[in-house]
Motif scaffolding. Sequence first.
Motif, PDB file in Angstrom:
ATOM      1  N   ILE A 172     -24.661  -0.909   2.531  1.00 24.60           N
ATOM      2  CA  ILE A 172     -25.005   0.216   3.409  1.00 24.60           C
ATOM      3  C   ILE A 172     -25.940  -0.219   4.536  1.00 24.60           C
ATOM      4  CG2 ILE A 172     -26.157   2.458   3.502  1.00 24.60           C
ATOM      5  CD1 ILE A 172     -25.061   3.056   0.739  1.00 24.60           C
ATOM      6  N   PRO A 173     -27.008  -1.002   4.265  1.00 27.52           N
ATOM      7  CA  PRO A 173     -27.872  -1.423   5.380  1.00 27.52           C
ATOM      8  C   PRO A 173     -27.131  -2.175   6.477  1.00 27.52           C
ATOM      9  CG  PRO A 173     -28.947  -1.861   3.285  1.00 27.52           C
ATOM     10  CD  PRO A 173     -27.537  -1.449   2.969  1.00 27.52           C
ATOM     11  N   ALA A 174     -26.159  -3.014   6.106  1.00 23.31           N
ATOM     12  CA  ALA A 174     -25.404  -3.757   7.119  1.00 23.31           C
ATOM     13  C   ALA A 174     -24.632  -2.807   8.026  1.00 23.31           C
ATOM     14  CB  ALA A 174     -24.458  -4.742   6.441  1.00 23.31           C
ATOM     15  N   MET A 175     -24.065  -1.748   7.446  1.00 29.72           N
ATOM     16  CA  MET A 175     -23.338  -0.762   8.240  1.00 29.72           C
ATOM     17  C   MET A 175     -24.280  -0.042   9.210  1.00 29.72           C
ATOM     18  SD  MET A 175     -20.037  -0.446   7.626  1.00 29.72           S
ATOM     19  CE  MET A 175     -18.825  -1.007   6.430  1.00 29.72           C
ATOM     20  N   ILE A 176     -25.455   0.345   8.721  1.00 27.86           N
ATOM     21  CA  ILE A 176     -26.406   1.054   9.567  1.00 27.86           C
ATOM     22  C   ILE A 176     -26.876   0.164  10.709  1.00 27.86           C
ATOM     23  CG2 ILE A 176     -28.693   2.136   9.607  1.00 27.86           C
ATOM     24  CD1 ILE A 176     -28.199   3.052   6.743  1.00 27.86           C
ATOM     25  N   ILE A 177     -27.174  -1.091  10.399  1.00 25.62           N
ATOM     26  CA  ILE A 177     -27.615  -2.023  11.444  1.00 25.62           C
ATOM     27  C   ILE A 177     -26.500  -2.277  12.445  1.00 25.62           C
ATOM     28  CG2 ILE A 177     -28.307  -4.410  11.850  1.00 25.62           C
ATOM     29  CD1 ILE A 177     -29.874  -4.298   9.259  1.00 25.62           C
ATOM     30  N   VAL A 204     -23.982  12.253  21.857  1.00 23.72           N
ATOM     31  CA  VAL A 204     -24.203  11.981  20.438  1.00 23.72           C
ATOM     32  C   VAL A 204     -25.580  11.366  20.265  1.00 23.72           C
ATOM     33  CG1 VAL A 204     -23.397  10.666  18.446  1.00 23.72           C
ATOM     34  CG2 VAL A 204     -21.750  11.684  20.009  1.00 23.72           C
ATOM     35  N   VAL A 205     -26.290  11.796  19.228  1.00 18.94           N
ATOM     36  CA  VAL A 205     -27.638  11.289  18.969  1.00 18.94           C
ATOM     37  C   VAL A 205     -27.617  10.499  17.667  1.00 18.94           C
ATOM     38  CG1 VAL A 205     -30.045  11.889  18.537  1.00 18.94           C
ATOM     39  CG2 VAL A 205     -28.701  13.239  20.149  1.00 18.94           C
ATOM     40  N   SER A 206     -27.920   9.214  17.763  1.00 16.80           N
ATOM     41  CA  SER A 206     -28.097   8.357  16.586  1.00 16.80           C
ATOM     42  C   SER A 206     -29.304   7.475  16.848  1.00 16.80           C
ATOM     43  CB  SER A 206     -26.851   7.513  16.319  1.00 16.80           C
ATOM     44  OG  SER A 206     -26.716   6.494  17.292  1.00 16.80           O
ATOM     45  N   TRP A 207     -29.751   6.746  15.840  1.00 17.90           N
ATOM     46  CA  TRP A 207     -30.912   5.890  16.038  1.00 17.90           C
ATOM     47  C   TRP A 207     -30.621   4.807  17.062  1.00 17.90           C
ATOM     48  CZ3 TRP A 207     -31.880   5.478  10.063  1.00 17.90           C
ATOM     49  CH2 TRP A 207     -32.514   6.646   9.637  1.00 17.90           C
ATOM     50  N   TYR A 231     -40.116   4.368  17.753  1.00 14.66           N
ATOM     51  CA  TYR A 231     -40.200   4.985  16.434  1.00 14.66           C
ATOM     52  C   TYR A 231     -38.874   4.971  15.668  1.00 14.66           C
ATOM     53  CZ  TYR A 231     -45.022   6.669  16.588  1.00 14.66           C
ATOM     54  OH  TYR A 231     -46.387   6.738  16.600  1.00 14.66           O
ATOM     55  N   PRO A 232     -37.716   5.190  16.328  1.00 11.89           N
ATOM     56  CA  PRO A 232     -36.445   5.117  15.567  1.00 11.89           C
ATOM     57  C   PRO A 232     -36.244   3.784  14.864  1.00 11.89           C
ATOM     58  CG  PRO A 232     -36.079   6.178  17.677  1.00 11.89           C
ATOM     59  CD  PRO A 232     -37.487   5.664  17.696  1.00 11.89           C
ATOM     60  N   VAL A 234     -35.124   2.884  10.916  1.00  9.20           N
ATOM     61  CA  VAL A 234     -34.055   1.951  10.543  1.00  9.20           C
ATOM     62  C   VAL A 234     -34.571   0.937   9.533  1.00  9.20           C
ATOM     63  CG1 VAL A 234     -32.506   0.152  11.383  1.00  9.20           C
ATOM     64  CG2 VAL A 234     -32.830   2.231  12.725  1.00  9.20           C
ATOM     65  N   ILE A 235     -35.757   0.372   9.787  1.00  4.82           N
ATOM     66  CA  ILE A 235     -36.335  -0.620   8.882  1.00  4.82           C
ATOM     67  C   ILE A 235     -36.594  -0.006   7.511  1.00  4.82           C
ATOM     68  CG2 ILE A 235     -38.361  -2.066   8.478  1.00  4.82           C
ATOM     69  CD1 ILE A 235     -38.554  -2.410  11.525  1.00  4.82           C
ATOM     70  N   ALA A 236     -37.142   1.223   7.496  1.00  2.00           N
ATOM     71  CA  ALA A 236     -37.461   1.870   6.224  1.00  2.00           C
ATOM     72  C   ALA A 236     -36.210   2.144   5.403  1.00  2.00           C
ATOM     73  CB  ALA A 236     -38.224   3.169   6.488  1.00  2.00           C
ATOM     74  N   VAL A 237     -35.156   2.632   6.050  1.00  2.00           N
ATOM     75  CA  VAL A 237     -33.917   2.952   5.335  1.00  2.00           C
ATOM     76  C   VAL A 237     -33.239   1.675   4.831  1.00  2.00           C
ATOM     77  CG1 VAL A 237     -31.573   3.856   5.639  1.00  2.00           C
ATOM     78  CG2 VAL A 237     -33.529   5.141   6.504  1.00  2.00           C
ATOM     79  N   VAL A 238     -33.229   0.627   5.652  1.00  2.00           N
ATOM     80  CA  VAL A 238     -32.627  -0.640   5.234  1.00  2.00           C
ATOM     81  C   VAL A 238     -33.361  -1.210   4.018  1.00  2.00           C
ATOM     82  CG1 VAL A 238     -32.297  -3.047   5.902  1.00  2.00           C
ATOM     83  CG2 VAL A 238     -31.631  -1.223   7.470  1.00  2.00           C
TER      84      VAL A 238
END
Length: 234
Positions: free
Chosen positions: A161-166, A182-185, A206-207, A211-215
């Motif tokens: 999942i982290p790889a997909m988000i990054i 569209v609003v994304s990080w 801040y976004p 990202v770092i916290a979720v990863v």
Amino acid sequence: MKEATLFLMGSDKLGRDVFSKVVHGARISLSIGLIGVFLSLVFGTILGGISGYYGGRTDTLIQRLIEVLMSFPSIPLWMALATSLPPQWSPLVVYFMITLILSLIGWTGIGRVVRGIVMRLKEEKYTEGALLSGASNFYIIRKHLIPGATSFVIAQATLSIPAMIIAETSLSFLGIGLRPPVVSWGVLLQEAQSITVIANNPWILYPALFVIAVVLFFNFLGDGLRDACRPIYE
């Protein structure tokens, strides 16, 4: 008298609350990770299960396909595929297409994990008993092999999942992924490409903290699940 407005994380150049945009963008960034990994899980489980069970030429063909996909540099490949999307497409269509593209590329790791587990489980006595009793190959894969690999595959998927988000964040940051409105990080971080903007408005970054916290969260969760499942297969 005008009522004062509180911005917890400051405001952007148009005076919009950054915190509200980060929370709103979390829906897109997290859903791309979850939906993308789910699709990768489907592709990887099916192809990895077939590769590990049948072996021979089928296994060789699927493994060569995995090696070809893994040999391409990730970011240039994502950039090439994302830029091939027609610019006139709506943001919603672009969103689903990017999710599908990331899934078609990201199933290789899960596919190899499933292949290895299936190759081990097909040598078990209950699998041989099912085969001798006349069960079809599809039935053995669906009822015995895939369920036996489920726990470990879920742990592996959590780590993906982290790889997909990054990936989504990187593509959108470079301007070839999701685009406003569209609003994304990743879209929010587009404003942080200028050193001048960062120097004058550091809260624009801040976004990236989210990202770092979720990863980190998904990495810790995946490591815990993998350690919990490891005794089953060792």
